[in-house]
Design a protein around this motif. Sequence first.
Motif, PDB file in Angstrom:
ATOM      1  N   UNK A 285       0.832  -1.207   0.000  1.00  0.00           N
ATOM      2  CA  UNK A 285       0.000   0.000   0.000  1.00  0.00           C
ATOM      3  C   UNK A 285       0.867   1.257   0.000  1.00  0.00           C
ATOM      4  N   UNK A 286       1.931   1.240   0.794  1.00  0.00           N
ATOM      5  CA  UNK A 286       2.840   2.394   0.850  1.00  0.00           C
ATOM      6  C   UNK A 286       3.547   2.572  -0.489  1.00  0.00           C
ATOM      7  N   UNK A 287       3.933   1.471  -1.103  1.00  0.00           N
ATOM      8  CA  UNK A 287       4.579   1.527  -2.409  1.00  0.00           C
ATOM      9  C   UNK A 287       3.621   2.097  -3.453  1.00  0.00           C
ATOM     10  N   UNK A 288       2.358   1.698  -3.387  1.00  0.00           N
ATOM     11  CA  UNK A 288       1.353   2.217  -4.313  1.00  0.00           C
ATOM     12  C   UNK A 288       1.195   3.723  -4.139  1.00  0.00           C
ATOM     13  N   UNK A 289       1.150   4.188  -2.909  1.00  0.00           N
ATOM     14  CA  UNK A 289       1.024   5.629  -2.656  1.00  0.00           C
ATOM     15  C   UNK A 289       2.224   6.387  -3.232  1.00  0.00           C
TER      16      UNK A 289
END
Length: 159
Positions: free
Chosen positions: A16-20
Amino acid sequence: MAEQIPMTADGYQRLEESLARERDRREAAIEQIAALRDEESNLEDRNLELAQIDLQTMEARVLELEDVLARAVIVEAPEGEERVQLGSVVMLADEEHGRELRVQLVSAVEIDATADGPTQVSDDSPVGQAIKGRQAGDSVDVELADRTTRYVIRSIGAR
């Protein structure tokens, strides 16, 4: 229905952090392309072409991450589990070389070499396949490139 992807809660959060981060990078690239297009002299500029190629790569990564997260099923190894499963933290002994390794079994999509904690081992790697479903005290032989290594599972726990 699309195939579900089991993963740990930590792995899900990292993705999720990578997607953001990828979405932020994509927005910055879109702004850069708009700025380059505004300058008439840059219409055939190599920077514009490179920025457009980078944008395509970023968009593909965003789509990939969105797909993985949409299909994710969070699985955690329960405390006191007797068998190695996704999320388990396993202490392996390599008696031939006199060393111990602390590894966590995770899905291939969540591997992060920079993550803190135990070394992550993919469930589809040779080590991951060998230890999955095993219990403390079991010995496993793992074929690694040009040799076979025997590990003894010393303990199984949750992160």
